[in-house]
Design a protein around this motif. Structure first.
Motif, PDB file in Angstrom:
ATOM      1  N   SER A   1      93.027 -42.958 -32.634  1.00  0.00           N
ATOM      2  CA  SER A   1      91.949 -42.472 -31.761  1.00  0.00           C
ATOM      3  C   SER A   1      90.757 -43.411 -31.734  1.00  0.00           C
ATOM      4  CB  SER A   1      91.466 -41.088 -32.221  1.00  0.00           C
ATOM      5  OG  SER A   1      92.448 -40.123 -32.006  1.00  0.00           O
TER       6      SER A   1
ATOM      7  N   SER B   1      90.134 -46.010 -28.743  1.00  0.00           N
ATOM      8  CA  SER B   1      89.410 -45.644 -27.518  1.00  0.00           C
ATOM      9  C   SER B   1      87.994 -45.189 -27.833  1.00  0.00           C
ATOM     10  CB  SER B   1      90.173 -44.551 -26.751  1.00  0.00           C
ATOM     11  OG  SER B   1      90.394 -43.434 -27.578  1.00  0.00           O
ATOM     12  N   TYR B   2      87.804 -44.531 -28.965  1.00  0.00           N
ATOM     13  CA  TYR B   2      86.468 -44.053 -29.317  1.00  0.00           C
ATOM     14  C   TYR B   2      85.469 -45.207 -29.376  1.00  0.00           C
ATOM     15  CZ  TYR B   2      82.706 -41.693 -31.797  1.00  0.00           C
ATOM     16  OH  TYR B   2      81.478 -41.177 -32.149  1.00  0.00           O
ATOM     17  N   TYR B   3      85.892 -46.326 -29.951  1.00  0.00           N
ATOM     18  CA  TYR B   3      84.987 -47.474 -30.063  1.00  0.00           C
ATOM     19  C   TYR B   3      84.985 -48.336 -28.805  1.00  0.00           C
ATOM     20  CZ  TYR B   3      85.181 -46.042 -34.931  1.00  0.00           C
ATOM     21  OH  TYR B   3      85.119 -45.292 -36.080  1.00  0.00           O
ATOM     22  N   GLY B   4      85.693 -47.880 -27.772  1.00  0.00           N
ATOM     23  CA  GLY B   4      85.667 -48.576 -26.486  1.00  0.00           C
ATOM     24  C   GLY B   4      86.512 -49.837 -26.433  1.00  0.00           C
TER      25      GLY B   4
ATOM     26  N   GLU C   1      90.724 -44.858 -22.546  1.00  0.00           N
ATOM     27  CA  GLU C   1      91.097 -43.538 -23.048  1.00  0.00           C
ATOM     28  C   GLU C   1      92.545 -43.191 -22.706  1.00  0.00           C
ATOM     29  OE1 GLU C   1      89.166 -41.027 -24.531  1.00  0.00           O
ATOM     30  OE2 GLU C   1      87.353 -42.231 -24.701  1.00  0.00           O
TER      31      GLU C   1
END
Lengths: 222, 186
Positions: A60, A63-66, A70
């Motif tokens: 995860s 995507s959380y850190y870009g 997503e």
């Protein structure tokens, strides 16, 4: 840009290969200390644009850190192989070139056997092949918790993971999919504490090192 | 004779005093509670701006965020930008986010978060509230059954509007931030 990455990748991969023994499934297989490298200024979104990542909270973070979009990161906190096998709509619709799987931390518990985990993995691979027949599938080694955390979670200890990863590696040979020993990432950066204080999850910098490693291992010039 | 000789020195000293006084006098600083109005939405960075009377009253989102987080433990937050605000929230089309503050959790296994929006008016703030509530609901679903401490923070999160401002905060000190927000958002 990609060519530069590939050249650097080949150089690093060569360095890694020099230290690998006959057992590529486990951490102890790397016998030489390899050079510590910093995360590279790479546009990971471009490099992995046609790929899909599936996994739990560790995945995860991508995507959380870009670092990745997503939609190409199919993951949830607490995600397991069984749950993921039911979430393949994006894979079916987008037909990714590569699918990177990282599971285990939530699949494994005090009463879960290696056989049960490997069985779930085989089912996941079958489901993926049905959804995206042309995709290259990569099973990534399960990462242990820290020694301190292993006191309360012995089923995720380094010794258990070594044993499990050998079986996982054997399964990938039988299923004719790819195996990636991502515990090498931890050794490459052994001078840094990549774990979160909980001893289970990883700091954001791990994600960059991890993607760098995947570039080295999978993004070679055709 | 002595009187004549002293006159230029006195004039010189008076002149120097005047210069020193002019240099050291502050340029009428605004009192701490004086609001600094942002440019109207859509005109950020436009130096010509609109008439002063058309500017929304009250502090900017950044000023409000600074006020309500004074003395609050923020080590679990990292400053994020509009891109992250648009990535993590689902906004109604046309929602102005040029006057906003967003702190996201330092890692994806923490739920801590602070979002402060300064919108053109009260109606715009109310219209933005569903996006904040939607984010909170999504995070509750994300952490459900996984990390009880984070679930607790989410259950006790604060999501509200006051005037033209909207707030979402997930923090162990959410209640203190709510009180500060309600006092400062005018």
């Amino acid at each position: 840009m990609l060519k530069t990455i590939v050249i650097l990748s080949v150089a690093l991969a060569t360095t890694l290969q020099q230290g690998v023994t006959d057992d590529p499934a486990v951490m102890g297989a790397v016998t030489e200390q390899v050079a510590v490298v910093a995360a590279r200024p790479v546009d990971y979104g471009t490099v992995f644009a046609r790929d899909c990542f599936m996994g739990d909270s560790i995945t995860s973070g991508l995507s959380y850190y870009g670092l990745l979009k997503e939609e190409q990161v199919i993951s949830h906190l607490g995600f397991t192989l069984k749950k993921a096998a039911g979430e393949l709509d994006w894979v079916r619709e987008n037909q990714p070139e590569n699918v990177f799987l990282l599971f285990g931390s939530n699949d494994l518990g005090p009463y879960v056997t290696n056989e049960s985990f490997i069985s779930d993995y085989r089912a996941m691979i079958a489901a993926l092949r049905d959804a995206a027949p042309e995709a290259r599938i990569f099973a990534q080694s399960v990462i242990p918790v820290t020694a301190k955390e292993a006191v309360s979670r012995p089923y995720l200890s380094a010794s258990r993971m070594d044993e499990l990863n050998r079986e996982l590696y054997q399964m990938t040979l039988e299923e004719k999919v790819n195996y990636l020993n991502i515990r090498k990432v931890l050794q490459l950066h052994a001078d840094e504490n990549l774990y979160e204080p909980d001893g289970l999850h990883f700091r954001s910098v791990f994600d960059r090192y991890w993607l760098d490693y995947l570039i080295d291992e999978t993004k070679t010039e055709e | 004779m002595r009187h004549t000789a002293a006159r230029p020195i006195i004039l010189l000293l008076l002149g120097a005093l005047l210069i020193l006084t002019a240099c050291s006098t502050p340029a009428s600083p605004a009192p701490p509670d004086t609001p600094v109005s942002p440019p109207p939405p859509g005109e950020a960075g436009d130096e010509t701006g609109g008439a002063a009377g058309s500017l929304p009253a009250g502090p900017t989102a950044a000023e409000l965020a600074a006020l309500i987080t004074a003395g609050i433990e923020t080590e679990n937050w990292i400053a994020a930008g509009e891109a992250e605000l648009r990535r993590f929230y689902t906004w109604e089309e046309g929602t102005a986010l040029d006057d906003a503050v967003f702190y996201m959790a330092a890692t994806n296994i923490q739920a801590d978060e602070l979002t402060v929006l300064a919108l053109p008016d009260k109606d715009a703030a109310l219209a933005a509230l569903p996006a904040l509530e939607g984010r909170l609901a999504a995070q509750k679903k994300n952490f459900a059954g996984y990390l009880p401490e984070q679930e607790f923070l989410l259950e006790n999160a604060v999501c509200l509007t006051k005037g033209r401002y909207a707030l979402l905060v997930v923090s162990a000190q959410a209640e203190e931030i709510r009180e500060a927000f309600e006092a400062a958002a005018e």
